[in-house]
Design a protein around this motif. Sequence first.
Motif, mmCIF file in Angstrom:
data_model
loop_
_atom_site.group_PDB
_atom_site.id
_atom_site.type_symbol
_atom_site.label_atom_id
_atom_site.label_comp_id
_atom_site.label_asym_id
_atom_site.label_seq_id
_atom_site.Cartn_x
_atom_site.Cartn_y
_atom_site.Cartn_z
ATOM 1 N N ILE A 104 -2.893 -8.494 3.948
ATOM 2 C CA ILE A 104 -2.361 -8.481 2.502
ATOM 3 C C ILE A 104 -1.137 -9.115 2.073
ATOM 4 N N ARG A 105 -0.084 -9.108 2.898
ATOM 5 C CA ARG A 105 1.204 -9.795 2.819
ATOM 6 C C ARG A 105 0.880 -11.407 2.779
ATOM 7 N N ARG A 106 0.035 -11.895 3.770
ATOM 8 C CA ARG A 106 -0.062 -13.459 3.780
ATOM 9 C C ARG A 106 -0.904 -13.604 2.374
ATOM 10 N N ALA A 107 -1.950 -12.801 1.823
ATOM 11 C CA ALA A 107 -2.662 -13.256 0.563
ATOM 12 C C ALA A 107 -1.496 -13.188 -0.633
ATOM 13 N N VAL A 163 6.153 -6.504 -1.528
ATOM 14 C CA VAL A 163 5.274 -6.327 -0.446
ATOM 15 C C VAL A 163 5.452 -5.540 0.807
ATOM 16 N N GLY A 164 4.577 -5.279 1.608
ATOM 17 C CA GLY A 164 5.084 -4.353 2.668
ATOM 18 C C GLY A 164 5.719 -5.145 3.683
ATOM 19 N N PRO A 181 0.780 -1.085 0.034
ATOM 20 C CA PRO A 181 -0.084 -0.092 0.221
ATOM 21 C C PRO A 181 0.759 1.334 0.071
ATOM 22 N N GLN A 182 2.012 1.175 0.367
ATOM 23 C CA GLN A 182 2.799 2.525 0.173
ATOM 24 C C GLN A 182 3.438 2.654 -1.134
ATOM 25 N N SER A 183 3.275 1.880 -2.051
ATOM 26 C CA SER A 183 3.308 1.963 -3.417
ATOM 27 C C SER A 183 4.666 2.533 -4.007
ATOM 28 N N ASN A 184 5.773 2.566 -3.235
ATOM 29 C CA ASN A 184 7.233 2.834 -3.570
ATOM 30 C C ASN A 184 7.530 2.246 -4.586
ATOM 31 N N LEU A 185 7.453 0.995 -5.242
ATOM 32 C CA LEU A 185 7.573 0.337 -6.252
ATOM 33 C C LEU A 185 7.076 1.306 -7.654
ATOM 34 N N SER A 186 6.015 1.786 -7.356
ATOM 35 C CA SER A 186 5.266 2.648 -8.714
ATOM 36 C C SER A 186 5.920 3.784 -8.626
ATOM 37 N N ALA A 187 6.250 4.419 -7.555
ATOM 38 C CA ALA A 187 6.990 5.660 -7.565
ATOM 39 C C ALA A 187 8.423 5.478 -8.105
#
Length: 340
Positions: A161-164, A154-155, A40-46
Amino acid sequence: MKIVAFFNNKGGVGKTSLAYHLAWMYGRMGVRVLAADLDPQSNLSAMFLEEDRLVELWPDGDHPRTVLGVVQPILEGTGDIAEPHAELVDEGYGYALHLLVGDMGLSRFEDRLSESWPKCLDRDAAAFRVITAFYRALRRAAEKVEAQVILCDVGPNLGAIRRAVLVASQFVVVPLAPDLFSIQGLRNLGPTLRGWREGWERRLQTAADESLSGIELPGGGMAPVGYVVMQHAVRLDRPVYAYQRWVRRVPAVSRESILGDAPEQAPADAADDPHCLAALRHDRSLMPLAMEARRPMFLLPPADGAIGAHMDAVRRCHADFESLARRMAQRIGLSLQESP
């Protein structure tokens, strides 16, 4: 198609940078890559995209071209996952690099995943659709772009979310920094992965039912590929002592926590540990240039400021990541071409 997650419950160890650089390296080695930003922090997209493009992808209102848009129908209770968008980042002869764009709003999916996990034990088809949403989205996006490997960022926590994401992954690479906090994080990580793997196996056993036959279910292998020591300080081609004292503790902790083996069988140093994929140096001088140029450190040209000693660092960085990419590809069964 190989699905690899880069995961450590300790933040700040460089996992996003590792996923980013390996995605670029595999692309340049002739592989069709899908990088998936599931943090959710979306650092990879940034790291991948210019701010103007992110503004287009994250407008006010709905975000249909991000991972949040993919799970939005589930969140709203209006249907199953939406068709994923794979953003083209780079392409050339025989290869392509795409991105499943992250979204800070993805954190809203956490509660839905948490409540669905126990319901899977009751053969609840809707719960299985929720838990497998990432897996099915990754497969659809990869099929659209003919990706050979999916690299998932992943975060840094042990939430739903990480488990999924880990359930969706065949392989796990553990980035870590040579410090006390990474050692402690490594001790937490192994039992957590085993618990998630065993929990998913129990749920798969309940899924042997006709009502669930139409849902694509991941195997939940989460096979440990190895660890990568990040931000490794080196002077005169020798590790700094303050770092080395922690690096020497990693093999035993990794063997006991991640592999479930006797720690006394571990080598005395990560350099001799077959479970260590690489020890990457801390290229403090290159990363600011790479972030400004929106390209990996090992592809920085002189026009972006990589001159003199920087150019030597670029060449060394390329060699390090190419070696890591080849070693990791061998572990996960990924075919490579010669890098251009």
